[in-house]
Design a protein around this motif. Sequence first.
Motif, PDB file in Angstrom:
ATOM      1  N   ILE A  11       1.007   3.306  -2.416  1.00  0.00           N
ATOM      2  CA  ILE A  11      -0.322   2.919  -1.930  1.00  0.00           C
ATOM      3  C   ILE A  11      -0.356   3.094  -0.411  1.00  0.00           C
ATOM      4  N   VAL A  12      -1.281   3.898   0.074  1.00  0.00           N
ATOM      5  CA  VAL A  12      -1.465   4.078   1.515  1.00  0.00           C
ATOM      6  C   VAL A  12      -2.599   3.174   1.955  1.00  0.00           C
ATOM      7  N   ASN A  13      -2.312   2.298   2.913  1.00  0.00           N
ATOM      8  CA  ASN A  13      -3.287   1.293   3.340  1.00  0.00           C
ATOM      9  C   ASN A  13      -3.783   1.557   4.758  1.00  0.00           C
ATOM     10  N   PHE A  14      -5.075   1.381   4.943  1.00  0.00           N
ATOM     11  CA  PHE A  14      -5.658   1.372   6.283  1.00  0.00           C
ATOM     12  C   PHE A  14      -6.840   0.417   6.262  1.00  0.00           C
ATOM     13  N   ASN A  15      -6.605  -0.798   6.726  1.00  0.00           N
ATOM     14  CA  ASN A  15      -7.659  -1.808   6.832  1.00  0.00           C
ATOM     15  C   ASN A  15      -8.388  -2.049   5.514  1.00  0.00           C
ATOM     16  N   ALA A  16      -7.620  -2.151   4.433  1.00  0.00           N
ATOM     17  CA  ALA A  16      -8.252  -2.347   3.122  1.00  0.00           C
ATOM     18  C   ALA A  16      -8.699  -3.786   2.897  1.00  0.00           C
ATOM     19  N   VAL A  38       3.898   0.090  -0.209  1.00  0.00           N
ATOM     20  CA  VAL A  38       2.671   0.141   0.579  1.00  0.00           C
ATOM     21  C   VAL A  38       3.013   0.748   1.934  1.00  0.00           C
ATOM     22  N   VAL A  39       2.397   1.876   2.244  1.00  0.00           N
ATOM     23  CA  VAL A  39       2.570   2.511   3.543  1.00  0.00           C
ATOM     24  C   VAL A  39       1.339   2.177   4.378  1.00  0.00           C
ATOM     25  N   ILE A  57       7.264  -2.441   2.101  1.00  0.00           N
ATOM     26  CA  ILE A  57       6.253  -2.100   3.097  1.00  0.00           C
ATOM     27  C   ILE A  57       6.844  -1.173   4.152  1.00  0.00           C
ATOM     28  N   LEU A  58       6.154  -0.071   4.396  1.00  0.00           N
ATOM     29  CA  LEU A  58       6.499   0.850   5.469  1.00  0.00           C
ATOM     30  C   LEU A  58       5.353   0.832   6.473  1.00  0.00           C
TER      31      LEU A  58
END
Length: 291
Positions: A11-16, A38-39, A57-58
């Motif tokens: 899962i790539v996260n950006f301000n989700a 989660v990246v 978490i990365l």
Amino acid sequence: MPVDRVISVIIVNFNAGPILTDCVHSVFASTVPVTVYVVDNASQDDSLSVMDNRVHILKNRENMGFASAANLVLPLVNSEYLLFLNPDCLVRPDTLARFVNVMDSHPQAGMAGCLVRNVDGSEQAACRRAVPTPWRTLVRICHLDKLFPNYCQNFELHRQPLPKHPIEIEGISGACMFVRRSALDRVGPMDEAYFLHCEDLDWFMRFRAHQLKILFIPDVEVVHVKGVCSHSQPIRVLWYKHRGMVRFYRKFFRDEYPFLLFWGVIVAVWLRFFLSVISYPLSVIKRRFSS
């Protein structure tokens, strides 16, 4: 090294925001064993603050884009199957098990997608699609499919009846891609030159070039709360989307179309972008008055 049957979920996260937690919880509720990665692309919100301690978490120091961030996980896992999942997607407990059953029975399939629904239950437009070739894109932009429905078809297939069984298809939703690791190793990872959008289309082309089937599974479902990560920077997202489309066309179709048609489509793509930028403030005002 033996292949791991535990499914790796990337899962790539950006301000989700809070939806990321809901997404992770839905994955851990699966009926098959999972490992969740989660990246985080330098999020500015608190989406990681209440993360489940089972999650790997990365953290990136800057926003690397989707493909680059997702690819960071690949050296860390040896799973037979990987699920690339958007942080605003919610899976059912049996979603991953159903994916495994279908992929196990279709050894020539390199990846699979499923029925991706909006929050209201409707099917998302990108859920199943043909490859958006320059011609199909021109058909859509100019609405030629509405003027000449018997002769012109665009790349969206969601208005067609759902199949009753898994079928081979040209493109699935990039929000939920279930990938066989051995196929990924043959094709290679996603092209990191795409920052956001169209890296999935690029991957579909490459998988099919290696004679690896892409399946659409109609009885497997996820809910995609679309736009959660992009709402704060809509113009920037539009820029990356259109830039990615131009790269996609130039990479795969530049030599397959007449010069004027090909570059006419490129011009049309950028014209569409500028019109979208100009009309965006009006759409915001309209939504505020209608709410």
